[in-house]
Write a protein that holds these residues in place. Structure first.
Motif, PDB file in Angstrom:
ATOM      1  N   ALA A 147      -9.543  -1.592  -0.536  1.00 33.40           N
ATOM      2  CA  ALA A 147      -8.360  -2.378  -0.151  1.00 33.40           C
ATOM      3  C   ALA A 147      -8.506  -3.827  -0.597  1.00 33.40           C
ATOM      4  N   LEU A 148      -9.717  -4.364  -0.506  1.00 31.67           N
ATOM      5  CA  LEU A 148      -9.958  -5.729  -0.976  1.00 31.67           C
ATOM      6  C   LEU A 148      -9.709  -5.840  -2.473  1.00 31.67           C
ATOM      7  N   GLU A 149     -10.207  -4.874  -3.222  1.00 28.67           N
ATOM      8  CA  GLU A 149     -10.019  -4.906  -4.673  1.00 28.67           C
ATOM      9  C   GLU A 149      -8.533  -4.801  -5.033  1.00 28.67           C
ATOM     10  N   LYS A 150      -7.822  -3.909  -4.363  1.00 28.49           N
ATOM     11  CA  LYS A 150      -6.391  -3.758  -4.638  1.00 28.49           C
ATOM     12  C   LYS A 150      -5.623  -5.027  -4.258  1.00 28.49           C
ATOM     13  N   GLY A 151      -6.037  -5.662  -3.150  1.00 23.93           N
ATOM     14  CA  GLY A 151      -5.399  -6.912  -2.753  1.00 23.93           C
ATOM     15  C   GLY A 151      -5.586  -8.006  -3.776  1.00 23.93           C
ATOM     16  N   LEU A 152      -6.791  -8.091  -4.334  1.00 21.89           N
ATOM     17  CA  LEU A 152      -7.044  -9.093  -5.379  1.00 21.89           C
ATOM     18  C   LEU A 152      -6.201  -8.821  -6.619  1.00 21.89           C
ATOM     19  N   LEU A 173       1.575  -3.843  -3.874  1.00 15.51           N
ATOM     20  CA  LEU A 173       2.438  -4.693  -3.058  1.00 15.51           C
ATOM     21  C   LEU A 173       3.614  -3.888  -2.523  1.00 15.51           C
ATOM     22  N   ASP A 174       4.211  -3.046  -3.352  1.00 14.18           N
ATOM     23  CA  ASP A 174       5.319  -2.200  -2.892  1.00 14.18           C
ATOM     24  C   ASP A 174       4.887  -1.322  -1.722  1.00 14.18           C
ATOM     25  N   HIS A 175       3.691  -0.779  -1.823  1.00 16.77           N
ATOM     26  CA  HIS A 175       3.185   0.092  -0.758  1.00 16.77           C
ATOM     27  C   HIS A 175       2.994  -0.684   0.540  1.00 16.77           C
ATOM     28  N   LEU A 176       2.418  -1.885   0.459  1.00 16.63           N
ATOM     29  CA  LEU A 176       2.246  -2.706   1.657  1.00 16.63           C
ATOM     30  C   LEU A 176       3.591  -3.014   2.295  1.00 16.63           C
ATOM     31  N   VAL A 177       4.570  -3.334   1.460  1.00 14.92           N
ATOM     32  CA  VAL A 177       5.908  -3.644   1.973  1.00 14.92           C
ATOM     33  C   VAL A 177       6.508  -2.429   2.683  1.00 14.92           C
ATOM     34  N   PRO A 234      -3.152  -2.515   5.845  1.00 14.90           N
ATOM     35  CA  PRO A 234      -4.002  -1.359   5.524  1.00 14.90           C
ATOM     36  C   PRO A 234      -5.372  -1.764   4.959  1.00 14.90           C
ATOM     37  N   GLY A 235      -6.423  -1.142   5.516  1.00 14.16           N
ATOM     38  CA  GLY A 235      -7.779  -1.417   5.046  1.00 14.16           C
ATOM     39  C   GLY A 235      -8.380  -2.701   5.590  1.00 14.16           C
ATOM     40  N   HIS A 236      -7.651  -3.375   6.483  1.00  9.54           N
ATOM     41  CA  HIS A 236      -8.109  -4.625   7.089  1.00  9.54           C
ATOM     42  C   HIS A 236      -8.139  -4.460   8.604  1.00  9.54           C
ATOM     43  N   PRO A 288      -6.517   1.704   9.083  1.00  9.87           N
ATOM     44  CA  PRO A 288      -7.181   2.452   8.011  1.00  9.87           C
ATOM     45  C   PRO A 288      -6.575   2.123   6.651  1.00  9.87           C
ATOM     46  N   ALA A 289      -7.372   2.294   5.621  1.00 12.20           N
ATOM     47  CA  ALA A 289      -6.885   2.082   4.254  1.00 12.20           C
ATOM     48  C   ALA A 289      -5.905   3.174   3.883  1.00 12.20           C
ATOM     49  N   SER A 290      -5.039   2.881   2.937  1.00  9.97           N
ATOM     50  CA  SER A 290      -4.091   3.881   2.451  1.00  9.97           C
ATOM     51  C   SER A 290      -3.794   3.615   0.985  1.00  9.97           C
TER      52      SER A 290
END
Length: 256
Positions: A175-180, A60-64, A47-49, A53-55
């Motif tokens: 999404a980048l900020e959340k990933g960091l 991490l739970d959400h990505l999983v 998501p966001g990459h 689209p971003a969500s």
């Protein structure tokens, strides 16, 4: 839930690959066609990459959860860097669907802690977070350069990495900020020791983003793991050693 952009290639057993922070599935371009000779390959944009689209909420739970929705019934799952943490969680939550796990230049804990010396300095991750807001392009270029640090072919591979990065536009800043923040705070050490699937650990011996000692630690903790450590290699072993990388994945598929 947000639909993810997925590209599929080849025939054979299902192989799903997850990219790292700030990247997209185009990063697998140098190994895609080779893998497609042996696997039905699914390349996912998180998501966001890339073209996904971003969500929210971007944890991490959400990505999983969002990746779990698109997994084949049975597959080998590979994750690079941040994608490796998503892959570990999925292996724990979806043991019936994930037969084998490939952990590529990843770690159960990105940030250094009092009981974990095999991580990045927390202040360096925080600096990336702060600089991302001030000067996006410069911060991303520094990160890409860091990925190639210690690689004997850095002068050849770094332009490839930069080219891949910009092929699908800029990632979503949020999404980048959340990933960091995931990289800053996630710690899967206690949980991954219960992974039951066969695991292939692929790492570069000069990786400065995910320390090789983290790969050694995972190899000791995971009961059914194999480890491949590439010499003179930084954070992207599939770019530095594409043919050998594919050969190891294929051998893992047939022998473990």
């Amino acid at each position: 839930m947000t639909s993810l952009h997925i590209e599929t290639f080849g025939q054979g057993p299902d192989l799903v690959l997850l990219h790292g922070w700030a990247m997209h599935s185009g990063i697998w371009g140098s190994v895609r066609d080779l893998l497609a000779q042996q696997f039905h390959v699914h390349l996912v944009d998180l998501p966001g990459h890339g073209l996904s689209p971003a969500s929210e909420p971007g944890t991490l739970d959400h990505l999983v959860e969002i990746v779990a929705e698109i997994l084949p019934e049975r597959c080998m799952l590979g994750g690079w860097s941040l994608g490796g943490q998503v892959a570990m969680e999925l292996a724990l939550r979806e043991p019936q669907r994930i037969e084998k796990l490939a952990l590529i230049a990843t770690t159960p804990c990105f940030a250094k802690r009092g009981d974990w010396e095999s991580g990045m300095e927390h202040k360096l991750l925080q600096l990336f977070l702060e600089n991302l807001k001030l000067n996006y392009a410069t911060t991303i270029n520094r990160f890409l350069t860091l990925q190639m640090s210690g690689d004997r072919d850095a002068s050849k591979i770094l332009p490839q990495l930069r080219k891949h990065f910009f092929l699908r536009g800029e990632p979503d800043p949020d999404a980048l900020e959340k990933g960091l923040r995931i990289l800053q705070h996630s710690d899967l050490r206690e949980r991954i020791v219960t992974i039951k699937q066969p695991v292939l650990i692929v790492h570069g011996e000069n990786d400065v983003i995910t320390h090789p000692a983290a790969a050694d630690w995972m190899h000791r903790q995971l009961p059914q793991s194999q480890q491949v450590m590439f010499a003179h290699c930084g954070h992207a072993p599939f770019l530095s050693y594409p043919e050998q990388f594919v050969a190891h994945l294929n051998a893992f598929r047939t022998n473990s």
